[in-house]
Design a protein around this motif. Structure first.
Motif, mmCIF file in Angstrom:
data_model
loop_
_atom_site.group_PDB
_atom_site.id
_atom_site.type_symbol
_atom_site.label_atom_id
_atom_site.label_comp_id
_atom_site.label_asym_id
_atom_site.label_seq_id
_atom_site.Cartn_x
_atom_site.Cartn_y
_atom_site.Cartn_z
ATOM 1 N N GLY A 103 0.950 -1.049 0.052
ATOM 2 C CA GLY A 103 0.097 -0.115 0.080
ATOM 3 C C GLY A 103 0.728 1.258 -0.146
ATOM 4 N N VAL A 104 0.239 2.394 0.320
ATOM 5 C CA VAL A 104 0.966 3.666 0.239
ATOM 6 C C VAL A 104 0.311 4.325 1.306
ATOM 7 N N ALA A 105 1.103 5.480 2.158
ATOM 8 C CA ALA A 105 0.643 5.948 3.230
ATOM 9 C C ALA A 105 1.479 7.143 3.172
ATOM 10 N N VAL A 106 0.865 8.468 3.480
ATOM 11 C CA VAL A 106 1.487 9.620 3.907
ATOM 12 C C VAL A 106 1.017 10.319 5.090
ATOM 13 N N GLY A 107 2.270 10.561 5.922
ATOM 14 C CA GLY A 107 1.612 11.140 7.181
ATOM 15 C C GLY A 107 3.223 11.783 7.921
ATOM 16 N N ARG A 108 2.669 12.222 9.046
ATOM 17 C CA ARG A 108 3.757 12.814 9.913
ATOM 18 C C ARG A 108 4.786 11.754 10.481
ATOM 19 N N PRO A 198 6.389 -2.416 -10.069
ATOM 20 C CA PRO A 198 6.623 -1.131 -9.871
ATOM 21 C C PRO A 198 5.884 -0.233 -9.161
ATOM 22 N N LEU A 199 6.371 0.806 -8.571
ATOM 23 C CA LEU A 199 5.457 1.790 -7.942
ATOM 24 C C LEU A 199 4.277 2.408 -8.591
ATOM 25 N N ARG A 200 3.240 2.538 -8.064
ATOM 26 C CA ARG A 200 2.054 3.281 -8.812
ATOM 27 C C ARG A 200 1.681 4.415 -8.139
ATOM 28 N N HIS A 201 2.131 5.044 -6.967
ATOM 29 C CA HIS A 201 1.834 6.277 -6.721
ATOM 30 C C HIS A 201 3.086 7.356 -6.434
ATOM 31 N N LEU A 202 4.350 6.883 -5.955
ATOM 32 C CA LEU A 202 5.212 7.494 -5.611
ATOM 33 C C LEU A 202 6.284 7.978 -7.121
ATOM 34 N N PHE A 207 0.413 12.672 -8.173
ATOM 35 C CA PHE A 207 -0.005 12.161 -6.656
ATOM 36 C C PHE A 207 0.914 12.846 -5.769
ATOM 37 N N VAL A 208 2.384 12.790 -6.072
ATOM 38 C CA VAL A 208 3.374 13.321 -5.263
ATOM 39 C C VAL A 208 3.261 14.865 -5.042
ATOM 40 N N ALA A 209 2.773 15.587 -6.148
ATOM 41 C CA ALA A 209 2.436 16.956 -5.800
ATOM 42 C C ALA A 209 1.242 17.452 -5.091
#
Length: 545
Positions: A103-108, A198-202, A207-209
């Motif tokens: 999966g993918v996750a973004v956080g502090r 391969p990666l889908r999001h990063l 997505f990154v922006a």
């Protein structure tokens, strides 16, 4: 007179001896060279091999022929690739071989402790190496049970799978991450995909922006992550220093060349000379995105020791040598050139002719010899071993076996998957712990070396590295030979130890004009590809009937 003449070739990696009678080989063998080429220990090893062959024949040779010995010291340095500026965004990990979950996750980013974690914002947990996978998994489960939005885990050790397997929920878990560096970021993203996917999001700049900001810098980040299945990207408060300029890569390489020159000068000072014969710059990042350093090799003449009494800084081309070491009385004759001997030996291959070009692949150098002259270039088997070791992150001893040819993946203890997709039943069970790993035949059975890629991926990468090292060296030598008056109009005969690599002919054919006849040497029709120099030395001085 016995009529027996011995050609003795002391190489950087191996020593070959061929004994001929009136030009016909009657005994031959090889051993690993003891110590540096031309050193007293290397000559003692050659003498011991000759004595053993003489005992097998039941008679002694009448003469020994040797070539000048200039050892090549293969030295490598790593030059960091100057990446495009990425502003506040930085890739802190990519291509970890043992991630867990998906999966993918973004956080502090926050260190995982027994204390309370915040409930009001998404969190990426940081696991220091000393915490341990069992305790880390327990703390993650406790945080999730408490309703804390813990979305991903970054571990400093190599226990990503162990942690993920004990969490019980599909969180992305990346390992081998510098958690101290990540702790200074204000936002971090982690993505883990199934092995080989391969990666889908990063790798998606939109997505990154959208999630990390820095729209102008997102494309440079994503361009580095198209071919990996696990990555961690962090956003920091301050922009990184702008290290990119029109001359930055050149300046970096110039510094590395200066470092190599100092190494060569130091070795030369010990040998009474400071000459550096050649330099190879091999760009590994184009072949292997996971191994970005530039590899450099310098061939430096070390102590040149003659077969007879001589000072260590003298060259056998200038110093008389009248007796072979080891207490014998056999006279020694000097040949003027090792490369010329290689050509003479290689041209005894059936189908070769006097216009043929000879490529002698050694441990330290590649000798390209044609009718107009010879070129000796640094960057051969030893550098290929060093490059494979750097690309895979394995010891050079293992890389020497891994570089040689096709691999398999050990699918089960009894079944292997080949580079062409074929499945084969193993003659004996795979070693414990090797299932899922790529392996090659080693000195004691299957030698596992990587679990991070498929057999087909390693094949493509291996061939690319061989083209970057061996192909580049031969290309430089051919260009230099052209300046001497051309390459000749015959076939190309490839000899030397690395010529036994089944993939070498294809690699070298790419550096030659289309339609060029390229073949592996078979010296004297019976000796194979290894004994060109030794046979050429012996036949160049052998008595005739």
């Amino acid at each position: 007179m016995s009529g027996l003449v011995a050609g003795v070739d002391v190489g950087n990696a191996t020593t070959e001896v061929v004994i001929v009678r009136y030009g016909v080989p009657v005994a031959w063998d090889r051993v690993v060279t003891r110590g540096p080429k031309g050193s007293p220990s290397s000559l003692a090893g050659a003498a011991a091999l000759l004595r053993r062959l003489e005992r097998g024949l039941g008679e002694a040779v009448a003469e020994v022929v040797m070539a000048p010995m200039r050892p090549v010291r293969t030295t490598t340095v790593e030059v960091p690739v100057v990446a495009a500026g990425t502003g506040r965004l930085r890739i802190v990990a990519a291509g970890s071989p043992t991630p867990g979950g998906e999966g993918v996750a973004v956080g502090r980013p926050l260190r995982l402790t027994a204390g309370d974690l915040p409930h009001g914002e998404d969190v990426i947990a940081l696991v220091p190496r000393d915490l341990g996978y069992a305790e880390a998994a327990r703390l993650v489960r406790a945080a999730l049970d408490a309703g804390i939005p813990l979305l991903g885990v970054l571990a400093e050790g190599d226990e990503g799978r162990l942690i993920a397997n004990r969490i019980g929920r599909p969180l992305p878990v990346a390992d081998q991450v510098d958690v101290t560096a990540v702790a200074a970021a204000d936002l971090v993203a982690v993505e883990v995909r199934p092995p080989g996917r391969p990666l889908r999001h990063l790798s998606d700049a939109l997505f990154v922006a959208a999630r990390l900001g820095e729209r102008d810098d997102a494309p440079a980040i994503c361009a580095e992550l198209y071919d990996v299945s696990c990555a961690v990207v962090a956003r920091f408060a301050n922009r990184q220093a702008d290290s990119v300029g029109p001359n930055a890569p050149e300046a970096t390489i110039e510094r590395a060349v200066a470092d190599l020159s100092r190494v060569a000068a130091t070795a030369g000072a010990r040998a009474g000379t400071s000459r550096s014969r050649s330099l190879l710059v091999a760009e590994m990042s184009a072949s292997a995105p996971a191994a970005p350093p530039v590899r450099l090799d310098v061939g430096s003449p070390g102590p040149a020791v003659s077969p007879g009494p001589a000072r260590p800084d003298e060259d056998t081309a200038r110093t008389p040598a009248d007796r072979f070491p080891g207490g014998g009385t056999v006279p020694v004759r000097r040949a003027p050139s090792e490369a010329a001997a290689a050509r003479a030996g290689a041209l005894s291959t059936p189908g070769a002719d006097r216009n043929s070009l000879v490529v002698d692949l050694g441990g330290g150098t590649v000798d390209v010899v044609g009718p107009p002259g010879e070129v000796v270039a640094a960057g051969a088997g030893d550098l290929l071993t060093a490059a494979v070791a750097a690309v895979l992150g394995i010891p050079r001893g293992a890389a020497d076996w891994v570089k040689r040819g096709p691999c398999v993946r050990l699918e089960t203890p009894h079944v292997s998957l080949g580079e062409d997709g074929s499945r084969v039943f193993l003659d004996s069970p795979a070693p414990p712990g090797s299932v899922g790993w790529l392996a090659v035949p080693g000195p004691a059975g299957p030698l596992p070396f990587s679990s991070a890629m498929s057999p087909a991926e390693w094949r493509a990468l291996r061939l690319a590295v061989k083209r970057e090292v061996l192909g580049a060296t031969v290309r430089r030598a051919l260009d230099a030979l052209d300046s001497l008056g051309g390459r000749g109009g015959g076939s190309v005969v490839v000899v030397g130890g690395p010529a036994g690599d089944d993939e070498v002919l294809g690699v070298l054919a790419r550096e030659l004009p289309p339609g060029t006849v390229v073949g592996r040497g078979n010296v004297a029709g019976v000796l194979g590809h290894r004994y060109a120099v030794a046979y050429g030395l012996a036949t160049g001085a052998c008595p005739r009937e």
